[in-house]
Write a protein that holds these residues in place. Structure first.
Motif, PDB file in Angstrom:
ATOM      1  N   VAL A   1     108.775  42.542  82.251  1.00  0.00           N
ATOM      2  CA  VAL A   1     108.429  43.395  83.414  1.00  0.00           C
ATOM      3  C   VAL A   1     109.300  44.430  83.514  1.00  0.00           C
ATOM      4  O   VAL A   1     108.933  45.883  83.786  1.00  0.00           O
ATOM      5  CB  VAL A   1     108.568  42.284  84.495  1.00  0.00           C
ATOM      6  N   GLY A   2     110.629  44.435  83.013  1.00  0.00           N
ATOM      7  CA  GLY A   2     111.323  45.558  82.944  1.00  0.00           C
ATOM      8  C   GLY A   2     111.087  46.552  81.897  1.00  0.00           C
ATOM      9  O   GLY A   2     111.140  47.952  82.408  1.00  0.00           O
ATOM     10  N   ASP A   3     110.645  46.334  80.759  1.00  0.00           N
ATOM     11  CA  ASP A   3     110.074  47.049  79.623  1.00  0.00           C
ATOM     12  C   ASP A   3     108.892  47.628  80.556  1.00  0.00           C
ATOM     13  O   ASP A   3     108.533  49.136  80.326  1.00  0.00           O
ATOM     14  CB  ASP A   3     109.803  46.559  78.523  1.00  0.00           C
ATOM     15  N   ILE A   4     107.899  47.350  80.873  1.00  0.00           N
ATOM     16  CA  ILE A   4     106.447  47.626  81.339  1.00  0.00           C
ATOM     17  C   ILE A   4     106.776  48.707  82.434  1.00  0.00           C
ATOM     18  O   ILE A   4     106.151  49.827  82.715  1.00  0.00           O
ATOM     19  CB  ILE A   4     105.648  46.544  81.678  1.00  0.00           C
ATOM     20  N   THR A   5     107.781  48.135  83.483  1.00  0.00           N
ATOM     21  CA  THR A   5     107.844  49.217  84.612  1.00  0.00           C
ATOM     22  C   THR A   5     108.818  50.220  84.082  1.00  0.00           C
ATOM     23  O   THR A   5     108.375  51.602  84.502  1.00  0.00           O
ATOM     24  CB  THR A   5     108.684  48.554  85.782  1.00  0.00           C
TER      25      THR A   5
ATOM     26  N   LEU B   1      97.074  47.877  81.103  1.00  0.00           N
ATOM     27  CA  LEU B   1      97.207  46.559  81.175  1.00  0.00           C
ATOM     28  C   LEU B   1      95.881  45.625  80.596  1.00  0.00           C
ATOM     29  O   LEU B   1      94.822  46.169  81.514  1.00  0.00           O
ATOM     30  CB  LEU B   1      97.613  45.992  82.449  1.00  0.00           C
ATOM     31  N   THR B   2      95.788  44.936  79.514  1.00  0.00           N
ATOM     32  CA  THR B   2      94.657  44.319  79.059  1.00  0.00           C
ATOM     33  C   THR B   2      94.799  42.999  79.505  1.00  0.00           C
ATOM     34  O   THR B   2      95.667  42.379  79.819  1.00  0.00           O
ATOM     35  CB  THR B   2      94.276  44.474  77.922  1.00  0.00           C
ATOM     36  N   HIS B   3      93.364  42.494  79.770  1.00  0.00           N
ATOM     37  CA  HIS B   3      93.456  40.996  79.938  1.00  0.00           C
ATOM     38  C   HIS B   3      92.108  40.365  79.177  1.00  0.00           C
ATOM     39  O   HIS B   3      90.976  41.062  79.292  1.00  0.00           O
ATOM     40  CB  HIS B   3      92.982  40.629  81.338  1.00  0.00           C
ATOM     41  N   HIS B   4      92.330  39.365  78.198  1.00  0.00           N
ATOM     42  CA  HIS B   4      91.428  39.131  77.162  1.00  0.00           C
ATOM     43  C   HIS B   4      90.857  40.324  76.346  1.00  0.00           C
ATOM     44  O   HIS B   4      89.749  40.454  76.147  1.00  0.00           O
ATOM     45  CB  HIS B   4      90.056  38.247  77.875  1.00  0.00           C
ATOM     46  N   ARG B   5      91.855  40.904  76.162  1.00  0.00           N
ATOM     47  CA  ARG B   5      91.709  42.408  75.074  1.00  0.00           C
ATOM     48  C   ARG B   5      90.636  43.438  75.677  1.00  0.00           C
ATOM     49  O   ARG B   5      90.274  44.338  75.170  1.00  0.00           O
ATOM     50  CB  ARG B   5      90.845  41.769  74.052  1.00  0.00           C
ATOM     51  N   LYS B   6      90.496  43.245  77.195  1.00  0.00           N
ATOM     52  CA  LYS B   6      89.745  44.224  77.983  1.00  0.00           C
ATOM     53  C   LYS B   6      90.770  45.137  78.807  1.00  0.00           C
ATOM     54  O   LYS B   6      91.337  44.410  79.564  1.00  0.00           O
ATOM     55  CB  LYS B   6      88.534  43.474  78.624  1.00  0.00           C
ATOM     56  N   PRO B   7      90.363  46.290  78.815  1.00  0.00           N
ATOM     57  CA  PRO B   7      91.320  47.064  79.875  1.00  0.00           C
ATOM     58  C   PRO B   7      90.942  46.496  81.222  1.00  0.00           C
ATOM     59  O   PRO B   7      89.857  46.619  81.540  1.00  0.00           O
ATOM     60  CB  PRO B   7      90.774  48.625  79.710  1.00  0.00           C
TER      61      PRO B   7
ATOM     62  N   MET C   1      99.203  56.643  75.949  1.00  0.00           N
ATOM     63  CA  MET C   1      99.556  55.427  77.031  1.00  0.00           C
ATOM     64  C   MET C   1      99.617  54.367  76.291  1.00  0.00           C
ATOM     65  O   MET C   1      98.859  53.669  75.523  1.00  0.00           O
ATOM     66  CB  MET C   1      97.960  55.505  77.824  1.00  0.00           C
ATOM     67  N   ARG C   2     100.784  53.693  76.890  1.00  0.00           N
ATOM     68  CA  ARG C   2     101.047  52.529  76.202  1.00  0.00           C
ATOM     69  C   ARG C   2     100.288  51.309  76.813  1.00  0.00           C
ATOM     70  O   ARG C   2      99.864  51.446  77.819  1.00  0.00           O
ATOM     71  CB  ARG C   2     102.462  52.093  76.621  1.00  0.00           C
ATOM     72  N   THR C   3     100.058  50.342  75.955  1.00  0.00           N
ATOM     73  CA  THR C   3      99.160  49.214  76.134  1.00  0.00           C
ATOM     74  C   THR C   3     100.033  48.007  76.253  1.00  0.00           C
ATOM     75  O   THR C   3     100.680  47.591  75.476  1.00  0.00           O
ATOM     76  CB  THR C   3      98.170  49.060  75.362  1.00  0.00           C
ATOM     77  N   PHE C   4      99.919  46.948  77.373  1.00  0.00           N
ATOM     78  CA  PHE C   4     100.418  45.668  77.400  1.00  0.00           C
ATOM     79  C   PHE C   4      99.386  44.711  77.866  1.00  0.00           C
ATOM     80  O   PHE C   4      98.378  44.946  78.552  1.00  0.00           O
ATOM     81  CB  PHE C   4     101.613  45.686  78.351  1.00  0.00           C
ATOM     82  N   THR C   5      99.475  43.596  77.350  1.00  0.00           N
ATOM     83  CA  THR C   5      98.608  42.573  78.109  1.00  0.00           C
ATOM     84  C   THR C   5      99.210  42.109  79.307  1.00  0.00           C
ATOM     85  O   THR C   5     100.168  42.343  79.818  1.00  0.00           O
ATOM     86  CB  THR C   5      98.657  41.315  76.998  1.00  0.00           C
ATOM     87  N   THR C   6      98.288  41.332  80.307  1.00  0.00           N
ATOM     88  CA  THR C   6      98.687  40.687  81.335  1.00  0.00           C
ATOM     89  C   THR C   6      99.489  39.641  81.208  1.00  0.00           C
ATOM     90  O   THR C   6     100.665  39.649  82.116  1.00  0.00           O
ATOM     91  CB  THR C   6      97.692  40.136  82.394  1.00  0.00           C
ATOM     92  N   ALA C   7      99.724  39.061  79.979  1.00  0.00           N
ATOM     93  CA  ALA C   7     100.621  38.099  79.814  1.00  0.00           C
ATOM     94  C   ALA C   7     102.107  38.714  79.514  1.00  0.00           C
ATOM     95  O   ALA C   7     103.091  38.091  79.839  1.00  0.00           O
ATOM     96  CB  ALA C   7     100.293  37.154  78.694  1.00  0.00           C
ATOM     97  N   ASP C   8     102.206  39.821  79.108  1.00  0.00           N
ATOM     98  CA  ASP C   8     103.204  40.626  78.836  1.00  0.00           C
ATOM     99  C   ASP C   8     104.223  40.846  80.052  1.00  0.00           C
ATOM    100  O   ASP C   8     105.237  41.038  80.107  1.00  0.00           O
ATOM    101  CB  ASP C   8     103.214  41.867  78.273  1.00  0.00           C
ATOM    102  N   LEU C   9     103.314  40.914  81.253  1.00  0.00           N
ATOM    103  CA  LEU C   9     104.246  41.098  82.579  1.00  0.00           C
ATOM    104  C   LEU C   9     105.120  40.142  82.965  1.00  0.00           C
ATOM    105  O   LEU C   9     106.244  40.507  83.386  1.00  0.00           O
ATOM    106  CB  LEU C   9     103.109  41.147  83.556  1.00  0.00           C
TER     107      LEU C   9
END
Length: 87
Positions: A13-17, A27-33, A1-9
């Motif tokens: 957004v195109g890469d993530i979708t 999607l992680t926020h402050h290094r937490k899933p 499973m790939r992981t991105f941060t919420t800031a990456d959204l």
């Protein structure tokens, strides 16, 4: 499973979708899933059985009486048959 941060959204957004179209993305926020982004097809396969009925999860506080009674009956039967888990 790939992981991105919420800031990456905001930035990717195109890469993530695109990634989520292939497999669920964490999607992680402050290094937490925090979230999982997935295709509608993947979501539907998780939430529906083959007959189209929704699967339902319960906690001890929310379990319906009939389900709890069935589980307790199975546990009693298991105990009566000597299934104490000892090897």
């Amino acid at each position: 499973m790939r992981t991105f941060t919420t800031a990456d959204l905001n930035k990717k957004v195109g890469d993530i979708t695109d990634a989520a179209r292939r497999e669920p993305v964490l999607l992680t926020h402050h290094r937490k899933p925090r979230f999982v982004l997935m295709s509608v097809e993947a979501y539907e396969s998780l939430t529906q059985s083959k007959t189209g009925n929704r699967r339902t999860g319960f906690t001890l506080e929310t379990i319906p009486d009939d389900v709890a009674g069935g589980l307790l009956a199975l546990a009693d039967q298991y105990e009566r048959e000597g299934g104490n888990g000892d090897a």
